[in-house]
Design a protein around this motif. Sequence first.
Motif, short mmCIF file in Angstrom:
data_model
loop_
_atom_site.label_atom_id
_atom_site.label_comp_id
_atom_site.label_asym_id
_atom_site.label_seq_id
_atom_site.Cartn_x
_atom_site.Cartn_y
_atom_site.Cartn_z
N ASP A 90 0.78 -1.04 -0.18
CA ASP A 90 -0.08 0.07 -0.12
C ASP A 90 0.80 1.22 -0.14
N GLU A 91 0.41 2.51 -0.07
CA GLU A 91 0.82 3.69 -0.12
C GLU A 91 1.83 3.88 0.86
N ALA A 92 1.26 3.90 2.37
CA ALA A 92 2.12 4.24 3.29
C ALA A 92 3.44 3.22 3.41
N THR A 109 5.64 4.68 0.65
CA THR A 109 6.52 5.71 1.14
C THR A 109 7.46 5.38 2.09
N LEU A 110 7.39 4.69 3.26
CA LEU A 110 8.43 4.39 4.07
C LEU A 110 9.61 3.77 3.43
N ARG A 152 4.86 14.10 4.40
CA ARG A 152 4.51 12.75 3.84
C ARG A 152 5.01 11.56 4.72
N ARG A 161 3.13 11.22 8.32
CA ARG A 161 1.85 10.59 7.99
C ARG A 161 1.78 9.29 7.85
N SER A 162 2.84 8.62 6.90
CA SER A 162 2.97 7.24 6.72
C SER A 162 3.45 6.51 7.82
N GLU A 212 0.59 6.14 10.08
CA GLU A 212 -0.52 5.19 9.40
C GLU A 212 -0.05 3.63 9.93
N VAL A 213 1.31 3.44 9.71
CA VAL A 213 1.87 2.36 9.87
C VAL A 213 1.67 1.81 11.35
#
Length: 117
Positions: free
Chosen positions: A2-4, A7-8, A36, A39-40, A43-44
Amino acid sequence: MDEALRTLEHEFRSEPGSFLMQLRGDLRWDRDAFSRLERSLREVCERTQAAEDLPRWLAEGYYQVATEVPDWTSHPDFPRPEPGEYYAACIERLSDLADWFFRGWHAYIEPHTWPEL
């Protein structure tokens, strides 16, 4: 993935355009890139707080941002165009998120809203 997590992975590898690459390579704090990343990370943390096993690359990345970003930015000659309180809040946030990631819970009373930085 996924996006998060993407990003990480991008951040922890210090790929071009990442907050960590700009910070370390260019001595530049990119506020949008930091947002960014933050936020990631958050979320994780939310999604993994009940996990018994955590991937090593994630653990290494959380450790890296919590320990190296404060070191890299603590030098008196590091450029800081934003107010000092902003950087202090960002460093505290990275520490809080790493603590949450490794413990599985954060130190704030629920319901807690993480303010945008």
